[in-house]
Design a protein around this motif. Structure first.
Motif, PDB file in Angstrom:
ATOM      1  N   PRO A   1       2.757  -4.740   3.280  1.00 46.70           N
ATOM      2  CA  PRO A   1       3.694  -3.670   3.636  1.00 46.70           C
ATOM      3  C   PRO A   1       3.175  -2.295   3.214  1.00 46.70           C
ATOM      4  O   PRO A   1       2.477  -2.161   2.206  1.00 46.70           O
ATOM      5  N   LEU A   2       3.541  -1.277   4.008  1.00 49.46           N
ATOM      6  CA  LEU A   2       3.199   0.104   3.669  1.00 49.46           C
ATOM      7  C   LEU A   2       4.431   0.794   3.107  1.00 49.46           C
ATOM      8  O   LEU A   2       5.536   0.614   3.617  1.00 49.46           O
ATOM      9  N   ARG A   3       4.231   1.575   2.063  1.00 51.10           N
ATOM     10  CA  ARG A   3       5.321   2.362   1.483  1.00 51.10           C
ATOM     11  C   ARG A   3       4.928   3.831   1.560  1.00 51.10           C
ATOM     12  O   ARG A   3       4.105   4.313   0.763  1.00 51.10           O
ATOM     13  N   PRO A   4       5.475   4.575   2.521  1.00 53.27           N
ATOM     14  CA  PRO A   4       5.135   5.995   2.622  1.00 53.27           C
ATOM     15  C   PRO A   4       5.804   6.799   1.520  1.00 53.27           C
ATOM     16  O   PRO A   4       6.956   6.557   1.155  1.00 53.27           O
ATOM     17  N   VAL A   5       5.051   7.768   0.976  1.00 54.71           N
ATOM     18  CA  VAL A   5       5.557   8.660  -0.055  1.00 54.71           C
ATOM     19  C   VAL A   5       5.152  10.087   0.324  1.00 54.71           C
ATOM     20  O   VAL A   5       3.969  10.368   0.492  1.00 54.71           O
ATOM     21  N   ALA A   6       6.144  10.952   0.502  1.00 54.75           N
ATOM     22  CA  ALA A   6       5.847  12.352   0.836  1.00 54.75           C
ATOM     23  C   ALA A   6       5.434  13.090  -0.425  1.00 54.75           C
ATOM     24  O   ALA A   6       6.198  13.182  -1.380  1.00 54.75           O
ATOM     25  N   THR A   7       4.202  13.579  -0.444  1.00 53.44           N
ATOM     26  CA  THR A   7       3.677  14.299  -1.607  1.00 53.44           C
ATOM     27  C   THR A   7       3.461  15.769  -1.314  1.00 53.44           C
ATOM     28  O   THR A   7       3.246  16.550  -2.237  1.00 53.44           O
ATOM     29  N   GLY A   8       3.457  16.121  -0.041  1.00 55.09           N
ATOM     30  CA  GLY A   8       3.011  17.451   0.335  1.00 55.09           C
ATOM     31  C   GLY A   8       1.486  17.409   0.408  1.00 55.09           C
ATOM     32  O   GLY A   8       0.871  16.386   0.141  1.00 55.09           O
ATOM     33  N   PRO A   9       0.858  18.508   0.773  1.00 53.48           N
ATOM     34  CA  PRO A   9      -0.606  18.536   0.853  1.00 53.48           C
ATOM     35  C   PRO A   9      -1.230  18.283  -0.523  1.00 53.48           C
ATOM     36  O   PRO A   9      -0.726  18.728  -1.539  1.00 53.48           O
ATOM     37  N   ILE A  10      -2.323  17.527  -0.512  1.00 57.46           N
ATOM     38  CA  ILE A  10      -3.063  17.237  -1.743  1.00 57.46           C
ATOM     39  C   ILE A  10      -4.359  18.014  -1.671  1.00 57.46           C
ATOM     40  O   ILE A  10      -5.107  17.903  -0.690  1.00 57.46           O
ATOM     41  N   ARG A  11      -4.635  18.812  -2.696  1.00 62.10           N
ATOM     42  CA  ARG A  11      -5.851  19.619  -2.731  1.00 62.10           C
ATOM     43  C   ARG A  11      -6.624  19.323  -4.001  1.00 62.10           C
ATOM     44  O   ARG A  11      -6.041  19.123  -5.059  1.00 62.10           O
ATOM     45  N   ALA A  12      -7.935  19.304  -3.876  1.00 61.38           N
ATOM     46  CA  ALA A  12      -8.794  19.122  -5.046  1.00 61.38           C
ATOM     47  C   ALA A  12      -8.719  20.362  -5.919  1.00 61.38           C
ATOM     48  O   ALA A  12      -8.612  21.492  -5.417  1.00 61.38           O
ATOM     49  N   LEU A  13      -8.752  20.163  -7.208  1.00 61.82           N
ATOM     50  CA  LEU A  13      -8.727  21.307  -8.138  1.00 61.82           C
ATOM     51  C   LEU A  13     -10.105  21.861  -8.388  1.00 61.82           C
ATOM     52  O   LEU A  13     -11.065  21.244  -8.350  1.00 61.82           O
TER      53      LEU A  13
ATOM     54  N   LEU B   1       0.863  -1.186   0.000  1.00 62.98           N
ATOM     55  CA  LEU B   1       0.000   0.000   0.000  1.00 62.98           C
ATOM     56  C   LEU B   1       0.892   1.226   0.000  1.00 62.98           C
ATOM     57  O   LEU B   1       1.843   1.316   0.778  1.00 62.98           O
ATOM     58  N   ILE B   2       0.606   2.150  -0.870  1.00 63.51           N
ATOM     59  CA  ILE B   2       1.309   3.425  -0.912  1.00 63.51           C
ATOM     60  C   ILE B   2       0.516   4.387  -0.032  1.00 63.51           C
ATOM     61  O   ILE B   2      -0.698   4.518  -0.196  1.00 63.51           O
ATOM     62  N   VAL B   3       1.182   5.023   0.908  1.00 58.55           N
ATOM     63  CA  VAL B   3       0.524   5.986   1.795  1.00 58.55           C
ATOM     64  C   VAL B   3       1.102   7.359   1.485  1.00 58.55           C
ATOM     65  O   VAL B   3       2.301   7.592   1.634  1.00 58.55           O
ATOM     66  N   TYR B   4       0.252   8.248   0.998  1.00 54.28           N
ATOM     67  CA  TYR B   4       0.662   9.596   0.601  1.00 54.28           C
ATOM     68  C   TYR B   4       0.642  10.509   1.829  1.00 54.28           C
ATOM     69  O   TYR B   4      -0.365  10.595   2.525  1.00 54.28           O
ATOM     70  N   LEU B   5       1.771  11.178   2.070  1.00 51.38           N
ATOM     71  CA  LEU B   5       1.934  11.996   3.269  1.00 51.38           C
ATOM     72  C   LEU B   5       2.180  13.463   2.932  1.00 51.38           C
ATOM     73  O   LEU B   5       2.912  13.770   1.992  1.00 51.38           O
ATOM     74  N   SER B   6       1.604  14.353   3.733  1.00 54.07           N
ATOM     75  CA  SER B   6       1.853  15.779   3.546  1.00 54.07           C
ATOM     76  C   SER B   6       3.231  16.164   4.082  1.00 54.07           C
ATOM     77  O   SER B   6       3.805  17.153   3.661  1.00 54.07           O
ATOM     78  N   ASP B   7       3.751  15.366   5.005  1.00 50.13           N
ATOM     79  CA  ASP B   7       5.042  15.642   5.635  1.00 50.13           C
ATOM     80  C   ASP B   7       5.776  14.310   5.804  1.00 50.13           C
ATOM     81  O   ASP B   7       5.210  13.363   6.357  1.00 50.13           O
ATOM     82  N   PRO B   8       7.029  14.208   5.369  1.00 49.13           N
ATOM     83  CA  PRO B   8       7.737  12.932   5.479  1.00 49.13           C
ATOM     84  C   PRO B   8       7.869  12.429   6.917  1.00 49.13           C
ATOM     85  O   PRO B   8       7.962  11.236   7.150  1.00 49.13           O
ATOM     86  N   GLN B   9       7.845  13.328   7.894  1.00 50.03           N
ATOM     87  CA  GLN B   9       7.956  12.909   9.287  1.00 50.03           C
ATOM     88  C   GLN B   9       6.721  12.147   9.766  1.00 50.03           C
ATOM     89  O   GLN B   9       6.771  11.433  10.767  1.00 50.03           O
ATOM     90  N   ALA B  10       5.621  12.268   9.052  1.00 51.02           N
ATOM     91  CA  ALA B  10       4.401  11.539   9.407  1.00 51.02           C
ATOM     92  C   ALA B  10       4.583  10.033   9.238  1.00 51.02           C
ATOM     93  O   ALA B  10       3.821   9.248   9.809  1.00 51.02           O
ATOM     94  N   ALA B  11       5.591   9.609   8.497  1.00 52.35           N
ATOM     95  CA  ALA B  11       5.842   8.182   8.286  1.00 52.35           C
ATOM     96  C   ALA B  11       6.156   7.462   9.589  1.00 52.35           C
ATOM     97  O   ALA B  11       5.915   6.258   9.713  1.00 52.35           O
ATOM     98  N   ALA B  12       6.677   8.176  10.575  1.00 54.25           N
ATOM     99  CA  ALA B  12       7.045   7.559  11.850  1.00 54.25           C
ATOM    100  C   ALA B  12       5.852   6.955  12.578  1.00 54.25           C
ATOM    101  O   ALA B  12       6.009   6.024  13.368  1.00 54.25           O
ATOM    102  N   GLN B  13       4.646   7.447  12.306  1.00 53.19           N
ATOM    103  CA  GLN B  13       3.464   6.949  12.997  1.00 53.19           C
ATOM    104  C   GLN B  13       2.841   5.737  12.308  1.00 53.19           C
ATOM    105  O   GLN B  13       1.926   5.116  12.839  1.00 53.19           O
ATOM    106  N   LEU B  14       3.323   5.394  11.122  1.00 54.18           N
ATOM    107  CA  LEU B  14       2.744   4.286  10.369  1.00 54.18           C
ATOM    108  C   LEU B  14       3.328   2.950  10.807  1.00 54.18           C
ATOM    109  O   LEU B  14       4.528   2.841  11.069  1.00 54.18           O
TER     110      LEU B  14
END
Length: 89
Positions: A77-89, A56-69
């Motif tokens: 397995p979870l694969r964290p990916v830092a994307t920054g905030p995601i906003r609808a267009l 599972l890819i988990v999209y994160l607004s902040d790479p430090q959020a991966a520590a809680q996963l």
């Protein structure tokens, strides 16, 4: 409509929204994501998730959020990916 999603390679499914009728039983990675969706999305910094080929890819607004996963959910397995905030267009 789920036939369209079922025929995509799993890495491409990660970028697609889940079909309205839920994930296909043929895609156990997506099923694990849907099962844990509320818990994942409630975690601070988690923007979304998607099904990879064997993780599972988990999209994160902040790479430090991966520590809680956790390392895995239901053996997937979870694969964290830092994307920054995601906003609808």
């Amino acid at each position: 409509m789920s036939d369209f999603f079922d025929n995509l390679p799993r890495d491409e499914q990660a970028a697609m929204p889940a079909p309205a009728d839920g994930p296909s039983p043929a895609n156990p990675i997506a099923a694990v994501g849907r099962h844990h969706e509320a818990t994942l999305l409630a975690l601070p910094g988690v923007e979304g998730y998607g099904a990879g080929s064997d993780h599972l890819i988990v999209y994160l607004s902040d790479p430090q959020a991966a520590a809680q996963l956790p390392d895995a959910l239901d053996g997937v397995p979870l694969r964290p990916v830092a994307t920054g905030p995601i906003r609808a267009l």
